[in-house]
Design an enzyme around this catalytic site. Structure first.
Site, mmCIF file in Angstrom:
data_model
loop_
_atom_site.group_PDB
_atom_site.id
_atom_site.type_symbol
_atom_site.label_atom_id
_atom_site.label_comp_id
_atom_site.label_asym_id
_atom_site.label_seq_id
_atom_site.Cartn_x
_atom_site.Cartn_y
_atom_site.Cartn_z
ATOM 1 N N HIS A 189 -2.298 4.534 -6.247
ATOM 2 C CA HIS A 189 -3.728 4.207 -6.132
ATOM 3 C C HIS A 189 -4.153 3.922 -4.695
ATOM 4 O O HIS A 189 -5.334 3.970 -4.385
ATOM 5 C CB HIS A 189 -4.131 3.098 -7.106
ATOM 6 C CG HIS A 189 -3.745 1.713 -6.699
ATOM 7 N ND1 HIS A 189 -2.474 1.228 -6.826
ATOM 8 C CD2 HIS A 189 -4.470 0.704 -6.170
ATOM 9 C CE1 HIS A 189 -2.441 -0.014 -6.395
ATOM 10 N NE2 HIS A 189 -3.647 -0.370 -5.984
ATOM 11 N N HIS A 251 3.022 2.694 -1.758
ATOM 12 C CA HIS A 251 1.689 2.504 -1.167
ATOM 13 C C HIS A 251 1.720 2.556 0.369
ATOM 14 O O HIS A 251 0.970 3.301 0.986
ATOM 15 C CB HIS A 251 1.097 1.150 -1.578
ATOM 16 C CG HIS A 251 0.998 0.961 -3.067
ATOM 17 N ND1 HIS A 251 0.773 1.994 -3.929
ATOM 18 C CD2 HIS A 251 1.067 -0.156 -3.850
ATOM 19 C CE1 HIS A 251 0.721 1.526 -5.174
ATOM 20 N NE2 HIS A 251 0.906 0.227 -5.152
ATOM 21 N N LYS A 334 5.010 -4.098 6.699
ATOM 22 C CA LYS A 334 5.233 -5.467 6.244
ATOM 23 C C LYS A 334 4.479 -5.688 4.936
ATOM 24 O O LYS A 334 3.307 -5.297 4.826
ATOM 25 C CB LYS A 334 4.671 -6.380 7.338
ATOM 26 C CG LYS A 334 4.767 -7.838 7.111
ATOM 27 C CD LYS A 334 4.555 -8.501 8.471
ATOM 28 C CE LYS A 334 4.073 -9.912 8.352
ATOM 29 N NZ LYS A 334 3.893 -10.526 9.666
ATOM 30 N N LYS A 343 -4.834 -9.286 2.152
ATOM 31 C CA LYS A 343 -5.334 -8.383 3.167
ATOM 32 C C LYS A 343 -4.432 -7.169 3.265
ATOM 33 O O LYS A 343 -3.218 -7.287 3.087
ATOM 34 C CB LYS A 343 -5.270 -9.112 4.511
ATOM 35 C CG LYS A 343 -6.366 -8.778 5.488
ATOM 36 C CD LYS A 343 -6.056 -9.455 6.781
ATOM 37 C CE LYS A 343 -7.158 -10.397 7.214
ATOM 38 N NZ LYS A 343 -6.872 -11.025 8.495
ATOM 39 N N TYR A 379 -12.342 -1.362 13.325
ATOM 40 C CA TYR A 379 -12.813 -1.908 14.584
ATOM 41 C C TYR A 379 -11.809 -1.661 15.693
ATOM 42 O O TYR A 379 -10.620 -1.472 15.451
ATOM 43 C CB TYR A 379 -13.219 -3.380 14.483
ATOM 44 C CG TYR A 379 -12.189 -4.337 13.952
ATOM 45 C CD1 TYR A 379 -12.069 -4.562 12.594
ATOM 46 C CD2 TYR A 379 -11.367 -5.052 14.819
ATOM 47 C CE1 TYR A 379 -11.139 -5.459 12.103
ATOM 48 C CE2 TYR A 379 -10.440 -5.954 14.329
ATOM 49 C CZ TYR A 379 -10.326 -6.148 12.971
ATOM 50 O OH TYR A 379 -9.403 -7.035 12.483
ATOM 51 N N MET A 380 -12.378 -1.611 16.904
ATOM 52 C CA MET A 380 -11.539 -1.360 18.067
ATOM 53 C C MET A 380 -11.650 -2.545 18.990
ATOM 54 O O MET A 380 -12.763 -2.966 19.335
ATOM 55 C CB MET A 380 -12.060 -0.124 18.811
ATOM 56 C CG MET A 380 -11.617 1.156 18.174
ATOM 57 S SD MET A 380 -12.474 2.530 18.919
ATOM 58 C CE MET A 380 -11.453 2.811 20.335
ATOM 59 N N LEU A 400 -17.139 -1.496 13.016
ATOM 60 C CA LEU A 400 -17.799 -0.776 11.921
ATOM 61 C C LEU A 400 -17.402 -1.456 10.610
ATOM 62 O O LEU A 400 -16.360 -1.154 10.025
ATOM 63 C CB LEU A 400 -17.352 0.695 11.915
ATOM 64 C CG LEU A 400 -17.815 1.545 10.736
ATOM 65 C CD1 LEU A 400 -19.331 1.642 10.692
ATOM 66 C CD2 LEU A 400 -17.238 2.947 10.815
HETATM 67 C C1 BG6 Z 1 0.524 -2.501 -7.521
HETATM 68 C C2 BG6 Z 1 1.679 -3.451 -7.484
HETATM 69 O O1 BG6 Z 1 0.991 -1.174 -7.443
HETATM 70 O O2 BG6 Z 1 -0.330 -2.749 -6.441
HETATM 71 C C3 BG6 Z 1 1.189 -4.883 -7.517
HETATM 72 O O3 BG6 Z 1 2.539 -3.213 -8.585
HETATM 73 C C4 BG6 Z 1 0.162 -5.121 -6.441
HETATM 74 O O4 BG6 Z 1 2.268 -5.791 -7.378
HETATM 75 C C5 BG6 Z 1 -0.907 -4.039 -6.448
HETATM 76 O O5 BG6 Z 1 -0.417 -6.389 -6.676
HETATM 77 C C6 BG6 Z 1 -1.800 -4.156 -5.248
HETATM 78 O O6 BG6 Z 1 -2.876 -3.288 -5.355
HETATM 79 P P1 BG6 Z 1 -4.261 -3.647 -4.658
HETATM 80 O O7 BG6 Z 1 -5.095 -2.426 -4.873
HETATM 81 O O8 BG6 Z 1 -4.780 -4.875 -5.342
HETATM 82 O O9 BG6 Z 1 -3.952 -3.905 -3.232
#
Ligand code: BG6
Length: 485
Positions: A189, A251, A334, A343, A379-380, A400
């Site tokens: 996602h 991610h 990280k 964040k 932002y820069m 921005l």
């Molecule tokens: C999920 C993880 O894929 O992404 C979760 O399994 C995490 O542990 C989540 O909390 C974070 O997604 P977002 O969109 O809230 O940053």
């Protein structure tokens, strides 16, 4: 756009993911006219024995109370819920699937005219314990194969895509026996987030960045994800995976690809994904000295987490790329749970100005920050003359902030955008099999070292910045820490 009956089948419909992500995204797509009532039927499938109305009531309650559907949306919500049917069945016997298939076929024959083709989208919102079993995929496939008269069958799969290189490859091989790659949508996602989707535009549509996006100008890149809550009821699941598999290998590595990849020869999904694979394959093996792991105090109090769990809830990992553009530039990745804030951002820190007559580097270097969430912004940081009679300099920002600049524009939810892509057949923002393999190749040796107890997480206080050793790692390597995390 294609027409004809569209069946969206959500497997695992009574689970958390379906309730919190899949159905709300479908509702938003419905409200915007992307799921026309005369074509669409949505099926929820799960083991729980509930009726159509019980599922609808659950979803209504979630969408109204937790997801904040406004009073004007209630009418749409009732119509949307009427599109949903529920079939109860297990994942290891054919009965439920046959029932489901019969219902879908009836829907298709009712809605189909001679020139139409039928479309079936299977969304696997399943718990990891059920998902990897080849058996259910075979069964799902049975119903897919009963239907071959034109149109398409697509399958959306959620992470975890395995636990390491070997298991992911096994899973990929199983799926590949049943589906072709263009039918498989491996969803991450993060690839649906507005500012992640903006990354290639920012890099390749702006003359500013093209010439300086390299080792000559960039000192380091930081991709940081922090959450200010712990595993909260998901401890049992989380403990099997840990922060590297939960956040970093998927991610953040996807974000990393978009920051580091070369320019694709076109915007075709395959061209983009080819470049992502290349950069992943250029990552050097991870050195233990480039890793700090952490586990927040209290994590093991969750009764579903073993007392001696070694699972990291925090990790800093430095990735190093062996290619002409990035040799010598550390990519600091990280991620942590139970930290001091929620964040996610990307920080591109530039090198000092050569022959620096203003001594700007003392006040902070140039930095490009892309804040993915919350409050999307780009932002820069740059050095300017401090306004006034004196000639002195200070750091300021070209800012921005999306909330200010795009007032009144609703930024779509990641899932909404990605589900629409699956209906449209656009795989650009989905993970290809070879990308998945390359990403596991990077992390598997490290994950095995953690599992063998060779690397141990350092305890940290919930609500802190994580283990101080992680900051030390950055400082030792001489990175700019003036951004005040
Ligand atoms: C999920 C993880 O894929 O992404 C979760 O399994 C995490 O542990 C989540 O909390 C974070 O997604 P977002 O969109 O809230 O940053």
């Amino acid at each position: 756009p294609e027409t004809g009956p569209l069946s969206i089948i959500v497997l695992g419909a009574s689970g958390d993911l379906a309730k919190k992500k899949t159905f709300p995204a479908l509702f938003n797509l419905y409200r915007q006219g992307f799921l026309p009532s005369d074509q669409v039927q949505i099926y929820g499938y799960a083991r729980t024995k509930i009726s159509d109305d019980e599922l609808r009531d659950r979803l209504r309650s979630y969408l109204v109370h937790d997801n904040g559907a406004s009073p004007e949306q209630l009418d749409d919500l009732s119509k949307f819920l009427q599109l949903i049917k529920y079939v109860s069945g297990s994942y290891d016997s054919e009965d439920g699937f046959c029932l489901l298939d019969k219902d879908i076929s009836e829907h298709e024959s009712k809605k189909k005219s001679a020139e139409d083709s039928s479309r079936r989208l299977f969304y696997l919102a399943l718990p990891p314990s059920v998902y990897p079993s080849a058996y259910n995929i075979v069964l799902i496939c049975c119903i897919c194969f009963l239907f071959l008269a034109g149109g398409w069958t697509r399958i959306v799969v959620e992470k975890p895509f395995g636990r390491d290189l070997e298991s992911a490859e096994q899973l990929s091989a199983q799926i590949a026996e049943l589906f072709d790659e263009p039918q498989i949508y491996r969803i991450d996602h993060y690839l649906g987030k507005e500012l992640v989707q903006n990354m290639l535009v920012l890099r390749f549509a702006n003359r500013f960045f093209l010439p300086c996006w390299n080792r000559d100008n960039i000192d380091n890149v930081q991709i940081v994800f922090r959450e200010n809550f712990g595993t909260e009821g998901r401890g049992g699941y989380f403990d099997q995976y840990g922060i590297i598999r939960d956040i970093i290998q998927n991610h953040l590595l996807q974000v990393f690809c978009l920051v580091a990849m070369e320019k694709p020869i076109s915007l075709k999904p395959e061209h983009i994904r080819d470049e992502k694979v290349k950069v992943l394959e250029s990552v050097l093996p991870i050195n233990d000295d480039d890793v700090v792991l952490g586990q927040y105090e209290g994590y093991r109090d969750d009764p579903t987490v073993p007392d001696h769990s070694n699972t990291p809830t925090f990790a800093t990992v430095i990735l190093r790329i062996h290619n002409e553009r990035w040799e010598g530039v550390p990519f600091i990745i990280k991620a942590g749970k139970a930290l001091n804030s929620r964040k996610a951002d990307i920080r591109v820190q530039f090198k000092d100005v050569p022959g620096d007559i203003y001594k700007c580097s003392k006040k902070g270097r140039n930095e490009l920050v892309i804040r993915l969430q919350p409050s999307e912004a780009i932002y820069m940081k740059l050095t300017v003359k401090k306004p006034g009679l004196e000639m002195s300099t200070e750091q300021s920002e070209l800012d921005l902030s999306y909330r200010q600049r795009y007032q009144g524009v609703t930024i779509p939810e990641a899932y909404e955008r990605l589900i629409l892509d699956t209906i449209r057949g656009d795989q650009q923002h989905f993970v290809r099999r070879d990308e998945l393999k390359a990403s596991w190749e990077i992390f598997t040796p490290l994950l095995h070292r953690i599992e063998n107890g060779e690397l141990k997480p350092i305890p940290y206080k919930p609500g802190s910045r994580g283990p101080t050793e992680a900051d030390e790692l950055l400082k030792e390597a001489g990175y700019d820490q003036t951004h005040g995390y």
